[in-house]
Motif scaffolding. Structure first.
Motif, PDB file in Angstrom:
ATOM      1  N   ARG A   1     -10.758  30.537   9.262  1.00 29.17           N
ATOM      2  CA  ARG A   1     -10.438  31.756   8.532  1.00 29.17           C
ATOM      3  C   ARG A   1      -9.336  31.482   7.521  1.00 29.17           C
ATOM      4  O   ARG A   1      -8.469  30.651   7.741  1.00 29.17           O
ATOM      5  CB  ARG A   1      -9.982  32.837   9.514  1.00 29.17           C
ATOM      6  CG  ARG A   1     -11.081  33.389  10.408  1.00 29.17           C
ATOM      7  CD  ARG A   1     -12.009  34.317   9.634  1.00 29.17           C
ATOM      8  NE  ARG A   1     -11.272  35.426   9.050  1.00 29.17           N
ATOM      9  CZ  ARG A   1     -11.005  36.562   9.700  1.00 29.17           C
ATOM     10  NH1 ARG A   1     -11.410  36.724  10.939  1.00 29.17           N
ATOM     11  NH2 ARG A   1     -10.344  37.537   9.107  1.00 29.17           N
ATOM     12  N   LYS A   2      -9.367  32.205   6.413  1.00 29.47           N
ATOM     13  CA  LYS A   2      -8.329  32.092   5.398  1.00 29.47           C
ATOM     14  C   LYS A   2      -7.926  33.492   4.952  1.00 29.47           C
ATOM     15  O   LYS A   2      -8.415  34.015   3.948  1.00 29.47           O
ATOM     16  CB  LYS A   2      -8.811  31.268   4.207  1.00 29.47           C
ATOM     17  CG  LYS A   2      -9.009  29.798   4.509  1.00 29.47           C
ATOM     18  CD  LYS A   2      -9.370  29.027   3.254  1.00 29.47           C
ATOM     19  CE  LYS A   2      -9.550  27.548   3.565  1.00 29.47           C
ATOM     20  NZ  LYS A   2      -9.905  26.763   2.365  1.00 29.47           N
ATOM     21  N   ASN A   3      -7.043  34.105   5.705  1.00 28.74           N
ATOM     22  CA  ASN A   3      -6.503  35.411   5.351  1.00 28.74           C
ATOM     23  C   ASN A   3      -5.177  35.216   4.621  1.00 28.74           C
ATOM     24  O   ASN A   3      -4.472  34.232   4.842  1.00 28.74           O
ATOM     25  CB  ASN A   3      -6.266  36.259   6.603  1.00 28.74           C
ATOM     26  CG  ASN A   3      -7.521  36.416   7.439  1.00 28.74           C
ATOM     27  OD1 ASN A   3      -8.621  36.535   6.899  1.00 28.74           O
ATOM     28  ND2 ASN A   3      -7.357  36.414   8.747  1.00 28.74           N
ATOM     29  N   ILE A   4      -4.837  36.180   3.775  1.00 27.39           N
ATOM     30  CA  ILE A   4      -3.592  36.102   3.007  1.00 27.39           C
ATOM     31  C   ILE A   4      -2.874  37.436   3.109  1.00 27.39           C
ATOM     32  O   ILE A   4      -3.439  38.482   2.763  1.00 27.39           O
ATOM     33  CB  ILE A   4      -3.857  35.786   1.525  1.00 27.39           C
ATOM     34  CG1 ILE A   4      -4.688  34.511   1.387  1.00 27.39           C
ATOM     35  CG2 ILE A   4      -2.539  35.660   0.755  1.00 27.39           C
ATOM     36  CD1 ILE A   4      -5.558  34.492   0.153  1.00 27.39           C
ATOM     37  N   LEU A   5      -1.632  37.407   3.567  1.00 30.07           N
ATOM     38  CA  LEU A   5      -0.777  38.585   3.628  1.00 30.07           C
ATOM     39  C   LEU A   5       0.398  38.362   2.686  1.00 30.07           C
ATOM     40  O   LEU A   5       1.287  37.547   2.972  1.00 30.07           O
ATOM     41  CB  LEU A   5      -0.289  38.833   5.058  1.00 30.07           C
ATOM     42  CG  LEU A   5       0.665  40.016   5.251  1.00 30.07           C
ATOM     43  CD1 LEU A   5       0.013  41.328   4.825  1.00 30.07           C
ATOM     44  CD2 LEU A   5       1.140  40.091   6.704  1.00 30.07           C
ATOM     45  N   LEU A   6       0.395  39.052   1.559  1.00 28.17           N
ATOM     46  CA  LEU A   6       1.480  38.988   0.583  1.00 28.17           C
ATOM     47  C   LEU A   6       2.335  40.239   0.767  1.00 28.17           C
ATOM     48  O   LEU A   6       1.909  41.342   0.432  1.00 28.17           O
ATOM     49  CB  LEU A   6       0.921  38.921  -0.838  1.00 28.17           C
ATOM     50  CG  LEU A   6       1.927  39.054  -1.986  1.00 28.17           C
ATOM     51  CD1 LEU A   6       2.968  37.941  -1.951  1.00 28.17           C
ATOM     52  CD2 LEU A   6       1.211  39.091  -3.335  1.00 28.17           C
ATOM     53  N   ILE A   7       3.519  40.052   1.332  1.00 32.92           N
ATOM     54  CA  ILE A   7       4.432  41.173   1.591  1.00 32.92           C
ATOM     55  C   ILE A   7       5.432  41.235   0.442  1.00 32.92           C
ATOM     56  O   ILE A   7       6.166  40.270   0.183  1.00 32.92           O
ATOM     57  CB  ILE A   7       5.180  40.976   2.922  1.00 32.92           C
ATOM     58  CG1 ILE A   7       4.178  40.814   4.077  1.00 32.92           C
ATOM     59  CG2 ILE A   7       6.126  42.144   3.184  1.00 32.92           C
ATOM     60  CD1 ILE A   7       4.817  40.280   5.345  1.00 32.92           C
ATOM     61  N   VAL A   8       5.457  42.372  -0.265  1.00 35.52           N
ATOM     62  CA  VAL A   8       6.346  42.536  -1.417  1.00 35.52           C
ATOM     63  C   VAL A   8       7.238  43.747  -1.164  1.00 35.52           C
ATOM     64  O   VAL A   8       6.798  44.891  -1.258  1.00 35.52           O
ATOM     65  CB  VAL A   8       5.556  42.732  -2.726  1.00 35.52           C
ATOM     66  CG1 VAL A   8       6.517  42.798  -3.920  1.00 35.52           C
ATOM     67  CG2 VAL A   8       4.552  41.593  -2.923  1.00 35.52           C
ATOM     68  N   VAL A   9       8.492  43.482  -0.805  1.00 33.39           N
ATOM     69  CA  VAL A   9       9.458  44.561  -0.644  1.00 33.39           C
ATOM     70  C   VAL A   9      10.069  44.871  -2.005  1.00 33.39           C
ATOM     71  O   VAL A   9       9.803  44.202  -2.997  1.00 33.39           O
ATOM     72  CB  VAL A   9      10.533  44.188   0.394  1.00 33.39           C
ATOM     73  CG1 VAL A   9       9.933  44.126   1.785  1.00 33.39           C
ATOM     74  CG2 VAL A   9      11.201  42.856   0.051  1.00 33.39           C
ATOM     75  N   ASP A  10      10.879  45.914  -2.070  1.00 36.85           N
ATOM     76  CA  ASP A  10      11.388  46.374  -3.360  1.00 36.85           C
ATOM     77  C   ASP A  10      12.915  46.416  -3.340  1.00 36.85           C
ATOM     78  O   ASP A  10      13.511  47.086  -2.501  1.00 36.85           O
ATOM     79  CB  ASP A  10      10.827  47.767  -3.661  1.00 36.85           C
ATOM     80  CG  ASP A  10      10.963  48.159  -5.132  1.00 36.85           C
ATOM     81  OD1 ASP A  10      12.015  47.862  -5.737  1.00 36.85           O
ATOM     82  OD2 ASP A  10      10.020  48.756  -5.681  1.00 36.85           O
ATOM     83  N   GLN A  11      13.524  45.696  -4.256  1.00 33.57           N
ATOM     84  CA  GLN A  11      14.975  45.759  -4.487  1.00 33.57           C
ATOM     85  C   GLN A  11      15.778  45.109  -3.358  1.00 33.57           C
ATOM     86  O   GLN A  11      16.878  45.530  -3.047  1.00 33.57           O
ATOM     87  CB  GLN A  11      15.404  47.219  -4.714  1.00 33.57           C
ATOM     88  CG  GLN A  11      16.508  47.371  -5.743  1.00 33.57           C
ATOM     89  CD  GLN A  11      16.395  48.629  -6.590  1.00 33.57           C
ATOM     90  OE1 GLN A  11      15.312  49.026  -6.975  1.00 33.57           O
ATOM     91  NE2 GLN A  11      17.512  49.246  -6.901  1.00 33.57           N
ATOM     92  N   TRP A  12      15.245  44.028  -2.777  1.00 37.23           N
ATOM     93  CA  TRP A  12      15.896  43.292  -1.684  1.00 37.23           C
ATOM     94  C   TRP A  12      16.593  42.063  -2.271  1.00 37.23           C
ATOM     95  O   TRP A  12      15.948  41.163  -2.779  1.00 37.23           O
ATOM     96  CB  TRP A  12      14.844  42.868  -0.669  1.00 37.23           C
ATOM     97  CG  TRP A  12      15.355  42.267   0.609  1.00 37.23           C
ATOM     98  CD1 TRP A  12      16.219  41.226   0.749  1.00 37.23           C
ATOM     99  CD2 TRP A  12      14.983  42.655   1.940  1.00 37.23           C
ATOM    100  NE1 TRP A  12      16.414  40.925   2.067  1.00 37.23           N
ATOM    101  CE2 TRP A  12      15.662  41.793   2.830  1.00 37.23           C
ATOM    102  CE3 TRP A  12      14.125  43.617   2.466  1.00 37.23           C
ATOM    103  CZ2 TRP A  12      15.517  41.889   4.216  1.00 37.23           C
ATOM    104  CZ3 TRP A  12      13.989  43.713   3.841  1.00 37.23           C
ATOM    105  CH2 TRP A  12      14.685  42.864   4.702  1.00 37.23           C
TER     106      TRP A  12
END
Length: 512
Positions: free
Chosen positions: A7-18
C-alpha cells in the motif's frame, strides 16, 4: 529509492501559523506534544525548514506547486494563481490517486478561466483546483458551523463569536472559548479525517489534512486554556521600545503602527505593538494550548492508522504554511522578513524499511516548503514536473545528503495594497515595487527591497536580528556578496517549465 510496501497511502498534515522553533522534540521548554514527539522519533525532523512566502495564500501556493513566489506570483491573499501551473493534486491524479482535502488552500482562481461574478472573487480564497474537498473550511466555514448546530449548540447571530472569550474582556486571555473541546474546529477536522480514512481504507489514498490552529483567534477550550502558565513562557524578542524597533526600517514601522489586535482576539481593539510583556506571555500560553489540542487529536489519527494496519503503509508529512510573530519585534501575525514568520516545522515519517536507520534523526540542512511536492511524488514513483523549484527530501530519510544541497534559504514577501492592508500610500511604493526577497545562511541575512532601503543582519553577533547593519561601511563587501547570491538565485530559478524542450533536426528533444 522506491517504496516496497503493498500500500502507498499519503497523509499530508498542514497546520496553520505554527512556528518552526516551537517543537518539543527540538527543545522548546514545557511544550506538551507527545504524539508529534513520537512522529519525530519515528521519522526525520528538519530543524531549518522555511516557507517561501507569507501569508497563507502565497505560502500554500508554493507548498502545493513546488514553486518559488517569484514564479507562481500568487503574491498575496486574494491574488490569483495562474492556471498554467500544475500542482500536487493534478500530479497525484496522474498516478491514480483521488487527492482529498480537509481544510483549505486560500486560492483565488485565474480570472481568465471564469467570469468576474464567480463567487470565488468575493472571498479571501477558495480550494485549489485538482483537490477534492471532503471537509472544506474556507471560505465560509459553513460546514463546520452546521456541524456545531447539528450537535445541538445554539450558534450566535455572528457564528464567529464562538471564538470570543466565555468570560472577561476581549484580548489576550486565559478564559476558555465559548465552545467545549468536543466542538472546536480542531475536533471537526479530526472527525472529517477519521471518516474519510475509514471510507478510503480499501484503496491507496492521499489526504491533505489541514488544521486551522494555532492560527488566531487566540482562544483555547478547556482544559487547554489554562494548561500553560504565562510566567513560564519565553519573553518576546524585541527592542526596548516599539519606537526603537520601528526605526530599523519603514516597513517594520508600518506594521508596528497598523497591526490591530482585533485580527487575533475576537472583539478586541488596540494595536498589537501596544501589548505589554504580560499580555504577550498570556497569548503565548494560549498558543501552546492550541498546539497541544492539535497534538491530542493527531494522536487519534495516528492510533487509527495503527489499529487499521495502515501505519506502515502511509507516508506522513507534518508541516505548516507559515509562522507567527507572537509579539517578537512588536509584531503579530506573519509579515515582513523575520524568522518567526518564515521558519516552519517539517517532519517526515517514511514507512519504508530502508528508512529505519534514520528514525529520530534531526537534519540541520536548509530545506524549503517547495521540497514538499517533489518528496511526495518521488515516494510514489511519479515524475517530478520540471516546473518544480524544490528537491525531494526522501534521501535524508534514507541517510543520504543529496549532492549539491543548498547552503542557504530564500523567501519573499509582497506588501502591495489589498482590501485589509494598504501599505503603498504610507511607504510611497508602487504596486509592483512593494516586495522584498531574503537570502539567509548561518552567518548573515540580506533583505532586498524593490523600492526601499535594504537590511543586513550579522546573525552570529545579533541572532535576534535587532540591529540593521546595512549602513555600516564595514559590511559593504558582505552586502555586495549576498546581493550577488540573490541575483544568482533569481537567474537559476527563473520559470523553467518549457526551457528543457528544444526543436532539432530530429524533432522535439527534452533535457533534464
Amino acid at each position: 529509492m522506491a517504496n516496497q510496501s503493498k500500500r502507498k497511502n499519503i497523509l499530508l498534515i498542514v497546520v496553520d501559523q505554527w512556528r518552526g522553533d516551537m517543537l518539543s522534540y527540538l527543545g522548546t521548554p514545557g511544550l506538551k506534544t507527545p504524539n508529534l514527539d513520537m512522529l519525530c522519533r519515528e521519522g526525520v525532523t528538519f530543524r531549518n525548514h522555511f516557507t517561501q512566502a507569507v501569508p497563507c495564500g502565497p505560502a500554500r501556493a508554493s507548498l502545493l506547486t513546488g514553486l518559488y513566489q517569484m514564479t507562481h506570483r500568487a503574491v498575496q491573499n486574494t491574488i490569483p494563481l495562474d492556471s498554467r501551473f500544475t500542482n500536487l493534486g493534478h500530479e497525484l491524479r496522474k498516478s491514480g490517486y483521488d487527492p482529498a482535502l480537509i481544510g483549505y488552500t486560500t486560492t483565488t482562481p485565474d480570472p481568465r478561466t471564469t467570469g468576474p461574478n464567480d463567487p470565488r472573487f468575493f472571498v479571501l480564497g477558495d480550494i485549489m483546483d485538482g483537490f477534492r474537498p471532503v471537509g472544506a473550511f474556507e471560505p465560509y466555514k459553513e460546514a463546520y458551523f452546521a456541524w456545531i448546530a447539528a450537535k445541538g449548540y445554539k450558534l450566535p447571530d455572528n457564528p464567529e463569536d464562538v471564538w470570543r472569550p466565555a468570560a472577561g474582556q476581549p484580548g489576550a486571555t486565559r478564559s476558555a472559548g465559548q465552545l467545549p473541546k468536543e466542538l472546536t474546529d480542531t475536533a471537526w477536522f479530526t472527525e472529517r479525517a477519521l471518516t474519510y480514512m475509514t471510507g478510503a481504507s480499501n484503496r491507496n489514498w492521499f489526504l491533505h489534512l489541514g488544521y486551522y490552529r494555532p492560527h488566531p483567534p487566540f482562544i483555547a477550550p478547556e482544559p487547554y486554556n489554562t494548561m500553560y502558565d504565562p510566567v513560564a513562557m519565553a519573553p518576546p524578542v524585541r527592542a526596548a521600545t516599539a519606537g526603537e524597533a520601528a526605526a530599523n526600517h519603514p516597513l517594520h514601522k508600518f506594521y508596528i503602527d497598523n497591526i490591530n489586535q482585533r485580527g487575533f482576539f475576537q472583539g478586541a481593539d488596540g494595536l498589537g505593538s501596544a501589548m505589554d510583556e504580560e499580555a504577550v506571555r498570556v497569548m503565548r500560553a494560549t498558543y501552546f494550548g492550541l498546539m497541544t489540542e492539535i497534538d491530542d487529536h493527531l494522536g487519534r489519527v495516528f492510533d487509527f492508522l495503527k489499529q487499521t494496519g495502515q501505519w506502515d503503509d502511509t507516508l506522513i508529512v507534518f508541516t505548516c504554511d507559515h509562522g507567527e510573530q507572537l509579539g517578537d519585534h512588536y509584531l503579530l501575525g506573519k509579515v515582513g522578513y523575520f524568522d518567526a514568520s518564515f521558519r516552519i516545522p517539517m517532519i517526515i515519517r517514511n514507512p519504508d524499511r530502508p528508512a529505519d536507520a534514520t528514525r529520530g534523526e534531526i537534519v540541520d540542512r536548509y530545506t524549503e516548503t517547495v521540497d514538499t511536492m517533489p518528496t511526495i511524488l518521488e515516494w510514489i514513483g511519479a515524475d517530478i514536473p520540471r516546473q518544480c523549484d524544490g528537491r525531494s527530501l526522501l534521501d535524508f530519510t534514507y541517510g543520504t545528503v543529496p549532492a549539491d544541497w543548498r547552503t542557504e534559504v530564500h523567501y519573499e514577501f509582497d506588501f502591495r495594497d489589498i482590501f485589509y492592508s494598504k501599505p503603498e500610500g504610507v511607504l510611497g511604493t508602487a504596486m509592483d515595487q512593494s516586495s522584498l526577497a531574503v537570502v539567509q545562511d548561518d552567518d548573515y541575512k540580506y533583505v532586498h527591497f524593490a523600492a526601499l532601503p535594504p537590511l543586513f543582519f550579522d546573525l552570529k553577533k545579533d541572532p535576534g536580528q535587532l540591529q540593521n547593519v546595512a549602513g555600516d561601511p564595514a559590511y559593504a563587501p558582505k552586502i555586495m556578496e549576498y546581493a550577488q547570491k540573490m541575483l544568482d538565485w533569481r537567474l537559476r530559478y527563473a520559470d523553467k517549465t518549457l526551457t528543457g524542450y528544444r526543436a532539432s533536426p530530429h524533432g522535439l528533444e527534452t533535457r533534464r
